[in-house]
Design an enzyme around this catalytic site. Sequence first.
Site, PDB file in Angstrom:
ATOM      1  N   GLU A 165      -5.413  -8.515   0.236  1.00 15.08           N
ATOM      2  CA  GLU A 165      -6.175  -8.131   1.430  1.00 15.08           C
ATOM      3  C   GLU A 165      -7.599  -7.804   1.045  1.00 15.08           C
ATOM      4  O   GLU A 165      -7.848  -7.215  -0.014  1.00 15.08           O
ATOM      5  CB  GLU A 165      -5.603  -6.868   2.105  1.00 15.08           C
ATOM      6  CG  GLU A 165      -4.360  -7.095   2.909  1.00 15.08           C
ATOM      7  CD  GLU A 165      -3.865  -5.828   3.610  1.00 15.08           C
ATOM      8  OE1 GLU A 165      -4.687  -4.950   3.943  1.00 15.08           O
ATOM      9  OE2 GLU A 165      -2.646  -5.726   3.797  1.00 15.08           O
ATOM     10  N   GLU A 204       0.793  -1.241   0.000  1.00 12.29           N
ATOM     11  CA  GLU A 204       0.000   0.000   0.000  1.00 12.29           C
ATOM     12  C   GLU A 204       0.821   1.284   0.000  1.00 12.29           C
ATOM     13  O   GLU A 204       0.745   2.085   0.944  1.00 12.29           O
ATOM     14  CB  GLU A 204      -0.984   0.006   1.175  1.00 12.29           C
ATOM     15  CG  GLU A 204      -1.962  -1.149   1.127  1.00 12.29           C
ATOM     16  CD  GLU A 204      -3.167  -0.982   2.055  1.00 12.29           C
ATOM     17  OE1 GLU A 204      -3.186  -0.032   2.850  1.00 12.29           O
ATOM     18  OE2 GLU A 204      -4.097  -1.799   1.957  1.00 12.29           O
TER      19      GLU A 204
HETATM   20  C1  FCB Z   1      -4.678  -2.085   5.175  1.00 19.59           C
HETATM   21  C2  FCB Z   1      -3.335  -2.513   5.728  1.00 19.59           C
HETATM   22  C3  FCB Z   1      -3.411  -3.611   6.746  1.00 19.59           C
HETATM   23  C4  FCB Z   1      -4.629  -3.485   7.638  1.00 19.59           C
HETATM   24  C5  FCB Z   1      -5.866  -3.291   6.826  1.00 19.59           C
HETATM   25  C6  FCB Z   1      -7.137  -3.214   7.637  1.00 19.59           C
HETATM   26  O1  FCB Z   1      -4.628  -0.756   4.786  1.00 19.59           O
HETATM   27  O2  FCB Z   1      -2.489  -2.930   4.692  1.00 19.59           O
HETATM   28  O3  FCB Z   1      -2.212  -3.619   7.462  1.00 19.59           O
HETATM   29  O4  FCB Z   1      -4.443  -2.503   8.581  1.00 19.59           O
HETATM   30  O5  FCB Z   1      -5.754  -2.144   6.036  1.00 19.59           O
END
Ligand code: FCB
Length: 470
Positions: A369, A169
Amino acid sequence: MTGGSPMKFPEGFLWGLATSAYQIEGAVDADGRRPSIWDTYSHTPGKVDNGDTGDVACDHYRRWREDVDLIASLGVNAYRFSIAWPRIYPTGREPLERRGLDHYSRLIDALLERGVEPVVTLYHWDLPQALEDEGGWRNRDTVERFVEYAQTCFDAYGDRVRWWLTINEPWIIGLLGYLHGLHAPGYKNDVLGEVTVFHHLLLAHGRAVQEFRASGAGGGIGFAPNLSPHYPASDSDADREVTWASDGYVNRWFLDPVYRGTYPQDQWERYEQVVGSLDFVRDGDLATIHQPTDFLGINYYSFRMMQAAPGDRPWPWRVVVPEDVETTGGFTGGVASTEAGTPIVPWALTDLLVRVRNDYGAPPIMITENGAVYEEAPGPDGRVRDERRVRFIHDHLAALHDALEQGVPLVGYCHWSLMDNFEWKLGYAQRFGLVHVDYETLARTVKDSGRYYARIAAANALVPAEAGPA
Ligand code: FCB
């Protein structure tokens, strides 16, 4: 369900669980580890809600064997975790800390013994504080420090790890760490800092990919941007224009250089208007960033609905919550939201994936994610009935299946997160886990959603949510 049978996923699809080092490990002084920018930030009064820190977190650094058993008990075939740079190079450069290096080696072996593919992130935000003291990611030299650290990891684990991610990210690192002051290192309104850091993170990615190829390690490498599909709040030209503009800021600023070797001209000009020259971008940098990746990781949480806000600084737009959003976290037919207020829009994930395939060619994609905040705790019988998370998973996997049917080459899905953990600025209040963590006793309890996810992984298919946990 299609034709009465569950939606199958391709053979070999990776069903994963995701975590990151600072969010779960604790043991911040163990085995020679030195502080990262997140230790400094969380220990600065007023920065993290409730004064929470990652000092103990889930104590995973000590309980890792038990946690590997837990992962295996869920029947998944992948586990995404990050290596803590300050455990490998506590000061960001030589000397190497062998105890840290050995720790992850044991973790990787234990996962592989249980048939779980390690998906390894090199940088999930825990920059060694010693490097921050020299300017952190604003300093171009940090790129070379990162490359040394990455080389060490490729040499140590490249014979066993087949899935590598360079940077997690990058947009959030700049947005929250330099513009809003909500994440480490905590700068505010520093647009020049933000865009400089973006460039150095992209350069670090490209350089690490080059070193990965040179190392001769097997497996593949990519990065994990968080991408948000954008939609205008109305049909007006102004809203449509800022929708595209913000897409340049959030998505194209990262995808274009990596997959096309250019920065998007519109956002480049917007940056120039705010900060003047972008002269930290040197000749040859874009060619370095533009390395073929073996796969693209995508972190997906929600969409962005955009409204023009002429005169707003630094960018003339606003993110709005759709009018029909249900902030209760319920599912009432409109757009619902999680307990964190994040709109739940599974169909936008399909849109995003089709768009990435159409606009950037077809690198295999792994969802690295995706997850939601719901606070359910064990009931009197010990069971955690988090039906809303079950529904969230179901609906997002259906959207993923939709993308597969449209020809998007998807190789895996990692749910965020294996277990409740330190949610950065929000501390321990927000729970994303498939496994509940009691922060008093550190006991782990598999939630209903964890059992549901296990059934999906076992079937390699989206089994109906209604059937409840096994
Ligand atoms: C993302 C992050 C991860 C976690 C999620 C909820 O932005 O990469 O570490 O905090 O959100």
